[in-house]
Design an enzyme around this catalytic site. Sequence first.
Site, PDB file in Angstrom:
ATOM      1  N   HIS A  63       0.820  -1.219   0.000  1.00  0.00           N
ATOM      2  CA  HIS A  63       0.000   0.000   0.000  1.00  0.00           C
ATOM      3  C   HIS A  63       0.847   1.259   0.000  1.00  0.00           C
ATOM      4  O   HIS A  63       1.991   1.259   0.455  1.00  0.00           O
ATOM      5  CB  HIS A  63      -1.040  -0.002   1.138  1.00  0.00           C
ATOM      6  CG  HIS A  63      -0.523   0.264   2.526  1.00  0.00           C
ATOM      7  ND1 HIS A  63      -0.725  -0.603   3.568  1.00  0.00           N
ATOM      8  CD2 HIS A  63       0.136   1.321   3.067  1.00  0.00           C
ATOM      9  CE1 HIS A  63      -0.222  -0.094   4.684  1.00  0.00           C
ATOM     10  NE2 HIS A  63       0.318   1.072   4.405  1.00  0.00           N
ATOM     11  N   GLU A  95      -5.021   0.607   0.086  1.00  0.00           N
ATOM     12  CA  GLU A  95      -4.768  -0.814   0.286  1.00  0.00           C
ATOM     13  C   GLU A  95      -4.911  -1.582  -1.038  1.00  0.00           C
ATOM     14  O   GLU A  95      -5.494  -1.066  -1.998  1.00  0.00           O
ATOM     15  CB  GLU A  95      -5.776  -1.359   1.308  1.00  0.00           C
ATOM     16  CG  GLU A  95      -5.684  -0.713   2.698  1.00  0.00           C
ATOM     17  CD  GLU A  95      -4.573  -1.323   3.567  1.00  0.00           C
ATOM     18  OE1 GLU A  95      -3.558  -1.780   3.021  1.00  0.00           O
ATOM     19  OE2 GLU A  95      -4.750  -1.322   4.800  1.00  0.00           O
TER      20      GLU A  95
HETATM   21  C1  GLP Z   1       1.359   3.258   7.121  1.00  0.00           C
HETATM   22  C2  GLP Z   1       1.184   4.606   6.397  1.00  0.00           C
HETATM   23  C3  GLP Z   1       1.963   4.639   5.128  1.00  0.00           C
HETATM   24  C4  GLP Z   1       3.349   4.089   5.419  1.00  0.00           C
HETATM   25  C5  GLP Z   1       3.258   2.619   5.674  1.00  0.00           C
HETATM   26  C6  GLP Z   1       4.570   1.994   6.063  1.00  0.00           C
HETATM   27  O1  GLP Z   1       0.205   2.485   7.171  1.00  0.00           O
HETATM   28  N1  GLP Z   1      -0.147   5.000   6.109  1.00  0.00           N
HETATM   29  O2  GLP Z   1       2.015   5.962   4.636  1.00  0.00           O
HETATM   30  O3  GLP Z   1       4.162   4.286   4.305  1.00  0.00           O
HETATM   31  O4  GLP Z   1       2.257   2.322   6.596  1.00  0.00           O
HETATM   32  O5  GLP Z   1       4.861   2.201   7.414  1.00  0.00           O
HETATM   33  P1  GLP Z   1       6.289   2.023   8.042  1.00  0.00           P
HETATM   34  O6  GLP Z   1       7.126   3.115   7.464  1.00  0.00           O
HETATM   35  O7  GLP Z   1       6.082   2.210   9.524  1.00  0.00           O
HETATM   36  O8  GLP Z   1       6.761   0.680   7.689  1.00  0.00           O
END
Ligand code: GLP
Length: 242
Positions: A137, A142
Amino acid sequence: MKIYIEENKDLLSLKALELVKEVVVNNPQATLGLATGSTPVKLYQLLVEDYKKNKYSYHSIKTINLDEYVGIDSSNHCSYHYYMNTHLFSHLDIQKENTNIPNGNTVDFLVECERYNTISNLYPRDLQLLGLGNNGHIGFNEPGTSFDSVTRVVDLTEATINANARFFNAIEEVPNKAITLGIKNILNAKTIVLLAYGKQKAKAVKAMIEGEISTGCPASILRTHPNVFIILDRDAAHLLNS
Ligand code: GLP
């Protein structure tokens, strides 16, 4: 799509710093599309250090964040409002009124989505920063999201709720909905910079770069954008063919 594979998270963040800084220094009125999650934390730390050292200004920079959880107040330490203030905004000379994050605690979500979508159209981003969900995503778009989607309220998948539970006291506290810019909004940016590190991102990275362009992996649509930088560490890149 330009792909950079760096040794580790710190070097990946340094590469991203170069790209963001180039935009800010060359255009002091630029609009930045910003992301949250653990991935850009180091980049934001480097941006703040660099800002303090080199004294260039964010006074006329505008920012548009990708998303916000539904049902938690901006003062909640798990909200993306809180995250952005803590990690970035409070350390810069940026004007609060130039920063934009969806209001996840509104009474009328249709009005809020329309308002946020209009802002996103009014200020096309010079650079859009993205992280990558374990399931491919981008923002909170999603798998299965239409590539024509715009700002709206979405249901989070179980995989995303589980992945984000680490930021909350208990999994029951993770909101199951969010407001997010759509994929069409994201693709409006002039330049897109996606960062991913760690083995848990490797499958999504492979699907994004080597799989078919399909809504099954929302990030795969980035391959149709003319100006995309993908910055990975070795772990996130380890399933790639070459
Ligand atoms: C979240 C955010 C995204 C982000 C992703 C990855 O759900 N909405 O914008 O890029 O998940 O998160 P992380 O960087 O903590 O792995």
